[in-house]
Design a protein around this motif. Structure first.
Motif, PDB file in Angstrom:
ATOM      1  N   GLY A   1       0.785  -1.221   0.000  1.00  0.00           N
ATOM      2  CA  GLY A   1       0.000   0.000   0.000  1.00  0.00           C
ATOM      3  C   GLY A   1       0.818   1.273   0.000  1.00  0.00           C
ATOM      4  O   GLY A   1       0.312   2.347   0.329  1.00  0.00           O
ATOM      5  N   MET A   2       2.099   1.187  -0.373  1.00  0.00           N
ATOM      6  CA  MET A   2       2.950   2.387  -0.343  1.00  0.00           C
ATOM      7  C   MET A   2       3.840   2.441  -1.579  1.00  0.00           C
ATOM      8  O   MET A   2       5.022   2.772  -1.504  1.00  0.00           O
ATOM      9  CB  MET A   2       3.826   2.387   0.915  1.00  0.00           C
ATOM     10  CG  MET A   2       3.073   2.705   2.201  1.00  0.00           C
ATOM     11  SD  MET A   2       2.664   4.465   2.363  1.00  0.00           S
ATOM     12  CE  MET A   2       4.238   5.123   2.882  1.00  0.00           C
TER      13      MET A   2
ATOM     14  N   ARG B   1      -0.355   4.788  -8.082  1.00  0.00           N
ATOM     15  CA  ARG B   1      -0.602   5.190  -6.696  1.00  0.00           C
ATOM     16  C   ARG B   1      -1.912   5.962  -6.614  1.00  0.00           C
ATOM     17  O   ARG B   1      -2.331   6.645  -7.572  1.00  0.00           O
ATOM     18  CB  ARG B   1       0.542   6.041  -6.162  1.00  0.00           C
ATOM     19  CG  ARG B   1       0.555   7.452  -6.729  1.00  0.00           C
ATOM     20  CD  ARG B   1       1.728   8.275  -6.244  1.00  0.00           C
ATOM     21  NE  ARG B   1       1.690   9.606  -6.863  1.00  0.00           N
ATOM     22  CZ  ARG B   1       2.739  10.367  -7.054  1.00  0.00           C
ATOM     23  NH1 ARG B   1       3.936   9.920  -6.713  1.00  0.00           N
ATOM     24  NH2 ARG B   1       2.601  11.559  -7.598  1.00  0.00           N
TER      25      ARG B   1
ATOM     26  N   ALA C   1      -5.074   7.426  -1.251  1.00  0.00           N
ATOM     27  CA  ALA C   1      -4.922   6.764   0.047  1.00  0.00           C
ATOM     28  C   ALA C   1      -3.443   6.572   0.394  1.00  0.00           C
ATOM     29  O   ALA C   1      -3.038   6.716   1.558  1.00  0.00           O
ATOM     30  CB  ALA C   1      -5.635   5.412   0.020  1.00  0.00           C
ATOM     31  N   GLU C   2      -2.655   6.260  -0.601  1.00  0.00           N
ATOM     32  CA  GLU C   2      -1.223   6.070  -0.345  1.00  0.00           C
ATOM     33  C   GLU C   2      -0.554   7.391   0.037  1.00  0.00           C
ATOM     34  O   GLU C   2       0.288   7.437   0.942  1.00  0.00           O
ATOM     35  CB  GLU C   2      -0.554   5.468  -1.579  1.00  0.00           C
ATOM     36  CG  GLU C   2      -0.963   4.018  -1.826  1.00  0.00           C
ATOM     37  CD  GLU C   2      -0.527   3.515  -3.192  1.00  0.00           C
ATOM     38  OE1 GLU C   2       0.194   2.500  -3.246  1.00  0.00           O
ATOM     39  OE2 GLU C   2      -0.903   4.160  -4.192  1.00  0.00           O
TER      40      GLU C   2
ATOM     41  N   ASP D   1      -2.098   9.936   1.430  1.00  0.00           N
ATOM     42  CA  ASP D   1      -2.576  10.282   2.771  1.00  0.00           C
ATOM     43  C   ASP D   1      -1.800   9.498   3.830  1.00  0.00           C
ATOM     44  O   ASP D   1      -1.452  10.038   4.889  1.00  0.00           O
ATOM     45  CB  ASP D   1      -4.070   9.978   2.892  1.00  0.00           C
ATOM     46  CG  ASP D   1      -4.922  10.907   2.034  1.00  0.00           C
ATOM     47  OD1 ASP D   1      -4.403  11.974   1.617  1.00  0.00           O
ATOM     48  OD2 ASP D   1      -6.086  10.559   1.773  1.00  0.00           O
ATOM     49  N   ARG D   2      -1.530   8.237   3.547  1.00  0.00           N
ATOM     50  CA  ARG D   2      -0.769   7.399   4.475  1.00  0.00           C
ATOM     51  C   ARG D   2       0.656   7.956   4.661  1.00  0.00           C
ATOM     52  O   ARG D   2       1.182   8.005   5.771  1.00  0.00           O
ATOM     53  CB  ARG D   2      -0.743   5.971   3.931  1.00  0.00           C
ATOM     54  CG  ARG D   2      -0.397   4.920   4.968  1.00  0.00           C
ATOM     55  CD  ARG D   2      -0.569   3.523   4.399  1.00  0.00           C
ATOM     56  NE  ARG D   2      -1.953   3.249   4.060  1.00  0.00           N
ATOM     57  CZ  ARG D   2      -2.414   2.996   2.838  1.00  0.00           C
ATOM     58  NH1 ARG D   2      -1.585   2.975   1.811  1.00  0.00           N
ATOM     59  NH2 ARG D   2      -3.688   2.755   2.624  1.00  0.00           N
ATOM     60  N   LEU D   3       1.258   8.419   3.555  1.00  0.00           N
ATOM     61  CA  LEU D   3       2.598   9.007   3.623  1.00  0.00           C
ATOM     62  C   LEU D   3       2.596  10.273   4.473  1.00  0.00           C
ATOM     63  O   LEU D   3       3.488  10.475   5.304  1.00  0.00           O
ATOM     64  CB  LEU D   3       3.090   9.324   2.208  1.00  0.00           C
ATOM     65  CG  LEU D   3       4.425  10.068   2.111  1.00  0.00           C
ATOM     66  CD1 LEU D   3       5.558   9.205   2.656  1.00  0.00           C
ATOM     67  CD2 LEU D   3       4.708  10.500   0.686  1.00  0.00           C
TER      68      LEU D   3
ATOM     69  N   ARG E   1       0.576  11.054   6.874  1.00  0.00           N
ATOM     70  CA  ARG E   1       0.416  10.704   8.292  1.00  0.00           C
ATOM     71  C   ARG E   1       1.741  10.253   8.887  1.00  0.00           C
ATOM     72  O   ARG E   1       2.083  10.623  10.025  1.00  0.00           O
ATOM     73  CB  ARG E   1      -0.655   9.622   8.446  1.00  0.00           C
ATOM     74  CG  ARG E   1      -2.086  10.119   8.230  1.00  0.00           C
ATOM     75  CD  ARG E   1      -3.106   9.125   8.765  1.00  0.00           C
ATOM     76  NE  ARG E   1      -3.050   7.845   8.074  1.00  0.00           N
ATOM     77  CZ  ARG E   1      -3.731   7.550   6.961  1.00  0.00           C
ATOM     78  NH1 ARG E   1      -4.533   8.466   6.409  1.00  0.00           N
ATOM     79  NH2 ARG E   1      -3.638   6.353   6.404  1.00  0.00           N
ATOM     80  N   VAL E   2       2.482   9.461   8.146  1.00  0.00           N
ATOM     81  CA  VAL E   2       3.786   8.995   8.650  1.00  0.00           C
ATOM     82  C   VAL E   2       4.736  10.173   8.844  1.00  0.00           C
ATOM     83  O   VAL E   2       5.401  10.294   9.881  1.00  0.00           O
ATOM     84  CB  VAL E   2       4.398   7.962   7.678  1.00  0.00           C
ATOM     85  CG1 VAL E   2       5.843   7.641   8.073  1.00  0.00           C
ATOM     86  CG2 VAL E   2       3.568   6.690   7.665  1.00  0.00           C
TER      87      VAL E   2
END
Length: 494
Positions: free
Chosen positions: A465-466, A473, A476-477, A479-481, A483-484
């Motif tokens: 998922g990254m 991509r 969502a990917e 957004d996940r990045l 957040r990290v």
């Protein structure tokens, strides 16, 4: 001079007597290009030997130099005029640097893993330093073994071949160093010497087959070498001399400071880029220091304790600076009469204006100016006002204060309670700033100077998922990045 074969030659001379020491060919641009091409083939072979085999062969070379130390010293003595004791010290220091470079090259330059960071946790990161190929070294005459070997040894240890153009005043030293290397490494011309005048050096600097030039000499000549390198974007490490200062603080060991100042100013007839040309003494101890300095200087004689001026043209600069210093200050040891070519006896002048040529320009002779200052801070300001920034010295009884002054001194190197001691420590880099040049020889920095960093990243596994470097991509990917990254870097430090 032209030989019967049509090859132009030149002579090297004993500067003390004028006697011919040797006759050497003037290699032209065609011959230089052929030498560089042959060195390019040798460089591939040398790099392919690997760390362990290069180390073994360089240590063999060290043993050969040590065995023939007296022979090398003899050539240095005849071509420079310096006493054999000083030539011996020079060769011994070169041996220690060769040993350090051979033994530490792999640890400094070899492959190592680096932490990739959490964002790239699935990637292995590796860094290593690879050879440049052929390194051209253009050496000086004042220390014809120690100084060029500071480039040659580290370039060889880094896996390069070397083409060395020694000064036209000391060609025999350069020829001998390459001949001795061939005894240790007979298979390929990994280290070879070409001889000649300025045109030979220019051809080497402008050859497209050279991966880097290491130059030692005047600032003016460095600019010409740099222009030749620019045609091929050839990188350059340049050591261009200095106008180095020694600061004597109020709590210094005055006999030790005077002894070191005298050696730094007069050894090798003052022909030392990192020597002492200016002294700043705190008022409280000025008179006592000057008493120590002049008493010791009275016992030193040119032709006995140090040799002649190696380059005849430098005598004109020395005369001009002495005249300039005496016109604005007061000679306490020697004066214009100290110049008795090819020798110059010690000259010490005090109270010379700071804007005079004797204070601002490199003299490269056995002369020194001394200035009374209110405190060490004033001494530091005057020290740092020079265009040069090679080295310097601080004498102080307070280690913490001495370290603070040393750090703030505008120089590449500073000695505390000793003079030029950094040159004897292979792990320390050697080089300057400003008009003293750029880049470093010696130490780990010197090894890296003659190599190129190679970065390699290898994906070990895919992050679910990254897949961020793909047109597939989605939001969502991303957004996940975010957040990290916010978690890792979004909090301010209080």
């Amino acid at each position: 001079m032209t030989t019967t074969t049509g090859h132009r030659t030149f002579d090297s001379f004993d500067p003390a007597t004028g006697a011919v020491v040797g006759t050497h060919p003037i290699h032209d641009a065609v011959e230089v290009r052929a030498a560089v091409a042959e060195a390019g083939v040798a460089a591939t072979w040398w790099a392919g030997l690997g760390w362990a085999e290069r180390r073994r062969r360089l240590l063999d070379y060290k043993a050969v130099i040590t065995r023939d130390l007296a022979r090398i010293v003899g050539v240095v003595h005849r071509e420079t005029g310096k006493p054999k004791a000083d030539a011996t010290l020079e060769v011994v220091l070169a041996i220690t640097h060769l040993d350090w470079a051979a033994r530490n090259a792999r640890g400094v330059l070899g492959p190592r893993r680096l932490f990739p960071g959490l964002v790239a946790a699935n990637v292995a990161a590796t860094l290593e330093y690879l050879p440049l190929g052929v390194v051209g070294v253009i050496g000086p005459w004042n220390y014809p073994v120690f100084t060029p070997m500071g480039s040659i040894a580290y370039a060889l240890a880094a896996g390069n071949a070397v083409v060395f153009k020694p000064s036209e005043l000391t060609p025999g030293v350069g020829v001998l160093l390459a001949e001795l290397f061939a005894e240790a490494v007979p298979e390929q011309p990994v280290f070879r010497t070409i001889t000649g005048l300025g045109e030979t050096g220019a051809a080497l600097a402008g050859d497209p087959g050279v991966g880097k030039i290491a130059f030692t000499g005047s600032t003016a000549t460095a600019k010409r070498v740099m222009a030749a390198c620019a045609a091929n974007l050839t990188p350059l490490v340049a050591e261009c001399g200095g106008k180095d200062a020694l600061i004597v603080d109020a709590d210094a060991d005055l006999p030790a400071a005077a002894d070191a100042a005298l050696w730094g100013a007069l050894s090798n007839a003052g022909q030392t880029c990192a020597g002492v040309e200016r002294i700043y003494v705190v008022d409280a101890v000025y008179d006592e220091f000057m008493g120590e300095l002049t008493r010791r200087a009275a016992a030193v004689r040119a032709g006995r304790d140090y040799g002649p001026i190696t380059m005849p043209a430098q005598l004109d600069v020395i005369r001009r600076h002495i005249d300039d210093a005496v016109a604005g200050g007061r000679a306490v040891v020697g004066g214009p009469e100290s110049v008795r070519a090819p020798f110059v006896d010690p000259v010490i002048v005090e109270d010379v204006p700071e804007d005079s040529a004797a204070v601002r320009e490199e003299t490269f002779g056995p002369t020194v100016t001394v200035k009374r200052v209110a405190d060490a801070e004033e001494a530091l300001r005057m020290t740092n006002a020079a265009a040069y920034g090679l080295a310097g010295t601080v004498f102080s009884g307070d280690v913490r204060r001495a370290m603070d002054l040393a750090r703030r001194m505008r120089s590449g190197m500073t000695s505390i309670n000793s003079v030029i001691s950094f040159a004897a420590i292979p792990a320390l880099p050697f080089g300057g700033i400003g008009a003293s040049g750029f880049g470093r020889i010696h130490g780990a920095d010197g090894l890296r100077e003659f190599s190129r960093p190679k970065a390699v990243s290898r994906q070990r596994f895919a992050l679910p998922g990254m897949n961020l470097t793909s047109f597939t991509r989605g939001q969502a990917e991303l957004d996940r990045l975010v957040r990290v990254v916010t978690f890792l870097h979004g909090r301010r430090k209080r």
